[in-house]
Design a protein around this motif. Structure first.
Motif, PDB file in Angstrom:
ATOM      1  N   LYS A 112       0.830  -1.206   0.000  1.00  0.00           N
ATOM      2  CA  LYS A 112       0.000   0.000   0.000  1.00  0.00           C
ATOM      3  C   LYS A 112       0.867   1.260   0.000  1.00  0.00           C
ATOM      4  CE  LYS A 112      -4.009   2.099   2.243  1.00  0.00           C
ATOM      5  NZ  LYS A 112      -4.659   2.331   0.949  1.00  0.00           N
ATOM      6  N   GLN A 113       2.002   1.204   0.719  1.00  0.00           N
ATOM      7  CA  GLN A 113       2.868   2.379   0.790  1.00  0.00           C
ATOM      8  C   GLN A 113       3.588   2.643  -0.534  1.00  0.00           C
ATOM      9  OE1 GLN A 113       4.921   3.023   4.675  1.00  0.00           O
ATOM     10  NE2 GLN A 113       4.047   1.048   5.240  1.00  0.00           N
ATOM     11  N   ILE A 114       3.882   1.590  -1.284  1.00  0.00           N
ATOM     12  CA  ILE A 114       4.524   1.782  -2.584  1.00  0.00           C
ATOM     13  C   ILE A 114       3.499   2.236  -3.627  1.00  0.00           C
ATOM     14  CG2 ILE A 114       5.808   0.673  -4.457  1.00  0.00           C
ATOM     15  CD1 ILE A 114       6.975  -1.247  -2.400  1.00  0.00           C
ATOM     16  N   THR A 115       2.327   1.632  -3.615  1.00  0.00           N
ATOM     17  CA  THR A 115       1.326   1.943  -4.650  1.00  0.00           C
ATOM     18  C   THR A 115       0.710   3.326  -4.466  1.00  0.00           C
ATOM     19  OG1 THR A 115      -0.395   0.820  -3.346  1.00  0.00           O
ATOM     20  CG2 THR A 115       0.739  -0.479  -5.034  1.00  0.00           C
ATOM     21  N   GLU A 116       0.791   3.875  -3.273  1.00  0.00           N
ATOM     22  CA  GLU A 116       0.222   5.194  -3.002  1.00  0.00           C
ATOM     23  C   GLU A 116       0.771   6.243  -3.981  1.00  0.00           C
ATOM     24  OE1 GLU A 116      -1.029   7.034   1.283  1.00  0.00           O
ATOM     25  OE2 GLU A 116       1.095   6.701   0.937  1.00  0.00           O
ATOM     26  N   GLY A 117       2.092   6.291  -4.107  1.00  0.00           N
ATOM     27  CA  GLY A 117       2.716   7.251  -5.017  1.00  0.00           C
ATOM     28  C   GLY A 117       2.442   6.926  -6.473  1.00  0.00           C
ATOM     29  N   LEU A 118       2.420   5.645  -6.800  1.00  0.00           N
ATOM     30  CA  LEU A 118       2.160   5.237  -8.183  1.00  0.00           C
ATOM     31  C   LEU A 118       0.772   5.678  -8.645  1.00  0.00           C
ATOM     32  CD1 LEU A 118       3.670   1.640  -7.987  1.00  0.00           C
ATOM     33  CD2 LEU A 118       4.525   3.506  -9.423  1.00  0.00           C
ATOM     34  N   ARG A 119      -0.191   5.560  -7.766  1.00  0.00           N
ATOM     35  CA  ARG A 119      -1.561   5.938  -8.124  1.00  0.00           C
ATOM     36  C   ARG A 119      -1.716   7.458  -8.201  1.00  0.00           C
ATOM     37  NH1 ARG A 119      -6.013   2.160  -5.327  1.00  0.00           N
ATOM     38  NH2 ARG A 119      -7.179   3.119  -7.027  1.00  0.00           N
ATOM     39  N   LYS A 120      -1.029   8.172  -7.304  1.00  0.00           N
ATOM     40  CA  LYS A 120      -1.154   9.635  -7.295  1.00  0.00           C
ATOM     41  C   LYS A 120      -0.404  10.280  -8.459  1.00  0.00           C
ATOM     42  CE  LYS A 120       0.055  13.764  -4.619  1.00  0.00           C
ATOM     43  NZ  LYS A 120      -1.115  14.533  -5.035  1.00  0.00           N
ATOM     44  N   HIS A 121       0.868   9.897  -8.643  1.00  0.00           N
ATOM     45  CA  HIS A 121       1.706  10.572  -9.626  1.00  0.00           C
ATOM     46  C   HIS A 121       1.686   9.933 -11.006  1.00  0.00           C
ATOM     47  CE1 HIS A 121       3.350  13.341  -6.707  1.00  0.00           C
ATOM     48  NE2 HIS A 121       3.727  12.354  -5.918  1.00  0.00           N
ATOM     49  N   GLN A 122       1.496   8.610 -11.068  1.00  0.00           N
ATOM     50  CA  GLN A 122       1.529   7.921 -12.347  1.00  0.00           C
ATOM     51  C   GLN A 122       0.136   7.620 -12.897  1.00  0.00           C
ATOM     52  OE1 GLN A 122       4.763   6.817 -13.851  1.00  0.00           O
ATOM     53  NE2 GLN A 122       5.296   8.454 -12.442  1.00  0.00           N
TER      54      GLN A 122
END
Length: 354
Positions: A112-122
């Motif tokens: 969840k901590q890794i995917t958070e940035g992927l979903r927001k920025h990517q």
């Protein structure tokens, strides 16, 4: 090589009950695409404050950027709104902090901590973000990533947690990675693994790296250029070979002399006397003068400018003035100095050893 970051006369202060602490006092440097710049200095020199200021992570209050520019691809980050900075943090400039345990949320899974940035920025959906997160864990060397992605930080060792933090930092393919003493909390063996990982990833991804450390041994293996900080200022900067093998500032001599060497087990290490100055009231002249065996009268009266040693090497010490007396570095430092950028000298040395 094209510049990706330019820092000009950066000044950062903290307002305290005792007064204004001038933590960073006019720092200037640049960073080129694909290179690694190491910022070195003892605790309290202003390294971490400088690095956090680049991403506007200084808590305000009490901290504030008083003056200066931080130009990222020509855009001054000090002028952007917080909303605009949120779009840059993580996606364009990412950061690895000192302690991996406090960098991770203990109540959230690693995935969840890794995917958070992927979903927001990517803009990835949940399923694509999970696939990418597993890839990232694999890239940073975590075994069985498809299983471990569902685990929590306490289920990972210190070295593995730092690998997770690196995966999070790299998740959005940043152009600049700032590593703020990323191996401080790790044992020596794990430190070496993390440093090797960072070096490999930097070469593969072509990103620029700012590496903050107090350990000069780390610098020798990972950096292209070095900036030595003392009392909120850069006092020497140059290519790594220049700073290691032709150091000019007495503070750099002290740092090199205090570094253990496997080749010199019988030598006594240098201890820099005294403590860094109180930046509530920065000293007049050279801030290192009170701790230096080489201080002259002018060091207590005027701050030295950056004297040019070569096109890529400069140091802020009056010892480089043409009228200054010629002094030699301490013996332990001289023993470690070698000719700079001289292949012929290296070959002669090798021939002698043979």
């Amino acid at each position: 090589m094209e510049k990706i970051l330019e820092v000009k006369d950066l000044q950062v202060s903290f307002d305290t009950y005792a007064g204004e602490v001038q933590a960073v006092r006019g720092v200037s440097f640049d960073l080129r695409k694909g290179e690694t710049l190491a910022i070195v200095g003892e605790s309290g020199s202003g390294k971490s404050v400088t690095s956090k200021s680049l991403m506007r992570l200084i808590p305000s209050p009490p901290g504030r950027i008083k003056n200066g520019q931080v130009l990222f691809e020509g855009k001054d980050l000090t002028k952007l709104s917080e909303r605009e900075m949120q779009d840059i943090r993580g996606s364009e400039i990412a950061m690895i902090f000192q302690d991996p345990m406090t960098s991770l949320n203990p109540t959230m899974t690693i995935g969840k901590q890794i995917t958070e940035g992927l979903r927001k920025h990517q803009g990835l959906n949940a399923s694509a973000a999970k696939v990418r997160a597993i890839e990232l864990l694999d890239i940073v060397g975590i075994p069985n990533p498809e299983i471990r992605i569902s685990q929590y930080p306490h289920q990972f060792s210190g070295g593995m947690r730092q690998r997770v933090v690196i995966a999070i930092a790299l998740s959005c393919n940043p152009k600049i990675l700032i590593a703020d003493e990323p191996t401080t909390a790790l044992d020596v063996t794990i430190q070496a693994q993390i440093l090797e990982l960072l070096k490999d990833l930097q070469e593969k991804l072509g990103m620029a790296v700012i590496f903050i450390t107090h350990d000069l041994g780390v610098v020798a293996n990972i950096a292209d250029r070095v900036a030595v900080m003392y009392a909120g200022k850069i006092v020497e900067t140059g290519q790594v070979e220049e700073v290691f093998y032709n150091p000019q500032h007495p503070y750099t001599w002290g740092l090199l002399g205090s570094m253990p060497s496997v080749d010199a087990t019988d030598e006594e290490l240098i201890a820099i006397p005294g403590t860094p100055p109180d930046l509530l009231k920065p000293p007049i002249g050279d801030a290192f003068a009170l701790r230096s065996d080489y201080a002259m009268k002018i060091d207590f009266e005027m701050e030295p400018p950056m004297f040019k040693v070569t096109d890529t090497h400069s140091a802020a010490t009056w010892l480089l003035h043409e009228d200054a007396p010629k002094v030699e570095p301490p013996a332990i430092v001289k023993k470690r100095m070698r000719p700079v950028n001289s292949q012929a000298a290296g070959k002669k040395e090798g021939a002698k050893n043979d």
